[in-house]
Design an enzyme around this catalytic site. Structure first.
Site, PDB file in Angstrom:
ATOM      1  N   GLU A 198      -4.501   1.628  13.707  1.00  0.00           N
ATOM      2  CA  GLU A 198      -5.377   1.364  12.549  1.00  0.00           C
ATOM      3  C   GLU A 198      -6.389   2.490  12.374  1.00  0.00           C
ATOM      4  O   GLU A 198      -6.992   2.948  13.341  1.00  0.00           O
ATOM      5  CB  GLU A 198      -6.097   0.027  12.785  1.00  0.00           C
ATOM      6  CG  GLU A 198      -6.301  -0.776  11.538  1.00  0.00           C
ATOM      7  CD  GLU A 198      -5.000  -1.255  10.913  1.00  0.00           C
ATOM      8  OE1 GLU A 198      -4.514  -0.585   9.980  1.00  0.00           O
ATOM      9  OE2 GLU A 198      -4.471  -2.286  11.363  1.00  0.00           O
ATOM     10  N   GLY A 254      -5.743  -7.500   2.299  1.00  0.00           N
ATOM     11  CA  GLY A 254      -5.383  -6.450   3.249  1.00  0.00           C
ATOM     12  C   GLY A 254      -3.899  -6.427   3.585  1.00  0.00           C
ATOM     13  O   GLY A 254      -3.494  -5.876   4.601  1.00  0.00           O
ATOM     14  N   LEU A 255      -3.065  -7.049   2.736  1.00  0.00           N
ATOM     15  CA  LEU A 255      -1.616  -7.007   2.980  1.00  0.00           C
ATOM     16  C   LEU A 255      -0.932  -6.070   1.978  1.00  0.00           C
ATOM     17  O   LEU A 255       0.276  -6.124   1.768  1.00  0.00           O
ATOM     18  CB  LEU A 255      -1.015  -8.414   2.925  1.00  0.00           C
ATOM     19  CG  LEU A 255      -1.597  -9.382   3.968  1.00  0.00           C
ATOM     20  CD1 LEU A 255      -1.000 -10.778   3.806  1.00  0.00           C
ATOM     21  CD2 LEU A 255      -1.351  -8.877   5.392  1.00  0.00           C
ATOM     22  N   SER A 258      -1.079  -5.609  -1.451  1.00  0.00           N
ATOM     23  CA  SER A 258      -0.450  -6.006  -2.712  1.00  0.00           C
ATOM     24  C   SER A 258      -0.540  -4.870  -3.735  1.00  0.00           C
ATOM     25  O   SER A 258       0.374  -4.690  -4.546  1.00  0.00           O
ATOM     26  CB  SER A 258      -1.108  -7.272  -3.254  1.00  0.00           C
ATOM     27  OG  SER A 258      -2.482  -7.054  -3.443  1.00  0.00           O
ATOM     28  N   ASP A 298       0.479   2.549   3.910  1.00  0.00           N
ATOM     29  CA  ASP A 298       0.903   1.366   3.143  1.00  0.00           C
ATOM     30  C   ASP A 298       2.076   1.695   2.229  1.00  0.00           C
ATOM     31  O   ASP A 298       3.105   1.013   2.217  1.00  0.00           O
ATOM     32  CB  ASP A 298      -0.266   0.812   2.316  1.00  0.00           C
ATOM     33  CG  ASP A 298      -1.489   0.533   3.170  1.00  0.00           C
ATOM     34  OD1 ASP A 298      -1.334   0.452   4.401  1.00  0.00           O
ATOM     35  OD2 ASP A 298      -2.580   0.398   2.604  1.00  0.00           O
ATOM     36  N   TYR A 347     -14.892   2.452   4.160  1.00  0.00           N
ATOM     37  CA  TYR A 347     -13.664   3.231   4.422  1.00  0.00           C
ATOM     38  C   TYR A 347     -13.963   4.714   4.233  1.00  0.00           C
ATOM     39  O   TYR A 347     -13.644   5.544   5.084  1.00  0.00           O
ATOM     40  CB  TYR A 347     -12.573   2.762   3.460  1.00  0.00           C
ATOM     41  CG  TYR A 347     -11.188   3.314   3.743  1.00  0.00           C
ATOM     42  CD1 TYR A 347     -10.332   2.660   4.623  1.00  0.00           C
ATOM     43  CD2 TYR A 347     -10.735   4.469   3.122  1.00  0.00           C
ATOM     44  CE1 TYR A 347      -9.060   3.152   4.876  1.00  0.00           C
ATOM     45  CE2 TYR A 347      -9.463   4.965   3.372  1.00  0.00           C
ATOM     46  CZ  TYR A 347      -8.631   4.301   4.245  1.00  0.00           C
ATOM     47  OH  TYR A 347      -7.366   4.797   4.488  1.00  0.00           O
TER      48      TYR A 347
HETATM   49  C1  GLA Z   1      -5.857   0.751   4.374  1.00  0.00           C
HETATM   50  C2  GLA Z   1      -5.370   2.105   3.861  1.00  0.00           C
HETATM   51  C3  GLA Z   1      -4.381   2.727   4.851  1.00  0.00           C
HETATM   52  C4  GLA Z   1      -4.967   2.758   6.265  1.00  0.00           C
HETATM   53  C5  GLA Z   1      -5.542   1.400   6.647  1.00  0.00           C
HETATM   54  C6  GLA Z   1      -6.291   1.437   7.960  1.00  0.00           C
HETATM   55  O1  GLA Z   1      -4.801  -0.161   4.423  1.00  0.00           O
HETATM   56  O2  GLA Z   1      -4.733   1.957   2.611  1.00  0.00           O
HETATM   57  O3  GLA Z   1      -4.018   4.012   4.411  1.00  0.00           O
HETATM   58  O4  GLA Z   1      -5.924   3.782   6.380  1.00  0.00           O
HETATM   59  O5  GLA Z   1      -6.434   0.909   5.659  1.00  0.00           O
HETATM   60  O6  GLA Z   1      -5.412   1.679   9.009  1.00  0.00           O
END
Ligand code: GLA
Length: 389
Positions: free
Chosen positions: A36, A126-127, A129, A174, A224
């Site tokens: 992560e 956080g999945l 979408s 993702d 972030y």
């Molecule tokens: C989000 C971002 C990814 C990654 C994660 C953390 O999902 O879109 O690129 O950085 O956070 O691992």
């Protein structure tokens, strides 16, 4: 799935009534098993595509307009391919516009079309979408226009849409897993050179269980971006100390230990997480290959603690879900997954224990937070593809 697609196609006829024969496509959500906040540090991740997805039904229009309708939002948006602009009020439609734009900027010829979307990936959890809708619309645009785009390239284009059109500075994880995932596999991805390996994830007696905190992820974008800056600062510091450091990925844990005292506290904590997390992913691949879920699970717990204490992207709700999960029988490991500040955790749980796991954690979590969590039992699925009934 078949039922959902049939229903989608029935609705397409009702909404667009163009008499055209539609084609169907899907793109899944994703859960990250380990690795992560490493992707934008040139490091390693191990996500899998899940059995929650977005579907499309689409057919060409014969002009240069794109008409999109979302079943979930019950809303239609239209735009012309020669005039694509970000408009805040278009919400989810911007992901699709952004995709059309990056495809055309790359030189792909896209035709006008009608597209109906429907999905069952929980939103803002956080999945991924939004990455799924980007990859799915890219796939739909390409296939309906008769254009071939390799899955890896589609992932990079979707990331570009997110970075440049939506303005969210995400890494590649993702979009990459959503585009290239394979059923029954987790993906070991090197986010620097995008070399990857499918690692079989087939266990008759174990479930991947996602727990949704149902906590809105208010802080996620600004935090972030500040984590990214702190990592860039770490790279600068390590360059002064070691030289030749392009990403934190280039620093080993041994080098970190030897030079950590020279780093300011926040930089030290962020770097420590990223550097050790990369090492955990590499170990996790080995454990998964040897089917050693005990050791794999321990790495998940270490990962969570590091995200909580060093990277500081967890939150009370995520910590409670993880703590409660680790109290249960039949659990190999549990951790927050995705960017953090809310969203979901992921646990590996023996099938026989899953029912009790869900009941007991729901109770404990409700008591401690006054929120009702949701749980999704997940299997590793294929990335974006056409569905032929
Ligand atoms: C989000 C971002 C990814 C990654 C994660 C953390 O999902 O879109 O690129 O950085 O956070 O691992």
């Amino acid at each position: 799935m078949e039922q959902r697609v049939k229903e989608l196609n029935r609705k397409y006829k009702e909404i667009f009534s163009d008499g055209n024969k539609v084609r169907n496509f899907q793109a899944p959500g994703r859960v990250n098993l380990i690795g992560e906040h490493t992707d934008y540090n040139g490091g390693f991740v191990m996500p899998m595509a899940i059995n929650r997805n977005v579907l499309s039904a689409a057919a060409p229009r014969g002009d240069n307009e794109v008409h999109i309708h979302s079943v979930n939002f019950d809303k239609t948006i239209q735009f012309k391919l020669n005039n694509i602009e970000y408009r805040k009020e278009d919400g989810w439609g911007n992901y699709i516009k952004g995709m059309a734009k990056v495809l055309m900027d790359k030189g792909y010829k896209i035709c006008g079309m009608n597209i109906l979307f429907e999905g069952d990936i929980p939103l803002a959890s956080g999945l991924s979408s939004s990455a799924a809708i980007e990859v799915l619309s890219g796939k739909t645009f390409a296939m309906i226009s008769g254009v071939e785009i390799p899955a890896e390239e589609l992932a990079l284009l979707a990331q570009k849409a997110e970075n440049e059109f939506i303005g969210v500075n995400c890494g590649i994880m993702d979009q990459y897993i959503i585009s290239t995932g394979k059923k029954n596999n987790a993906l070991f991805l090197d986010c620097r050179d995008l070399s990857s390996e499918q690692v079989p994830f087939i266990f008759d007696d174990v479930y991947v269980v996602i727990g949704n905190t149902k906590k809105e992820r208010g802080l996620v974008d600004s935090e972030y971006n500040s984590r990214r800056k702190e990592c860039e600062h770490g790279v600068k510091e390590f360059n002064k100390i070691l030289g030749g450091v392009k990403d934190l990925r280039d620093v080993t844990s041994r080098q970190f230990e030897e030079s950590k005292d020279k780093l300011p506290e926040i930089t030290r904590k962020r770097c420590q997480h990223v550097i050790y997390e990369d090492e955990r992913v590499k170990k996790a691949v080995k454990y998964l290959k040897s089917k050693d879920l005990e050791s794999f699970g321990n790495l998940m717990v270490e990962s969570h603690e590091s995200l909580r204490d060093l990277y500081e992207v967890s939150c009370r709700e995520l910590d409670i879900l993880v703590e409660e999960a680790l109290k249960m029988d039949g659990v190999f490991g549990s951790r927050m997954t995705g960017a953090g500040f809310g969203g979901c955790n992921v646990s590996l749980v023996l099938k026989d224990h899953v029912e009790k796991f869900i009941v007991l954690i729901t109770e404990a979590y409700k008591k401690k937070t006054s929120r009702k969590p949701e749980f999704y039992i997940c299997t590793p699925e294929d990335g974006a593809k056409e569905i032929v009934l």
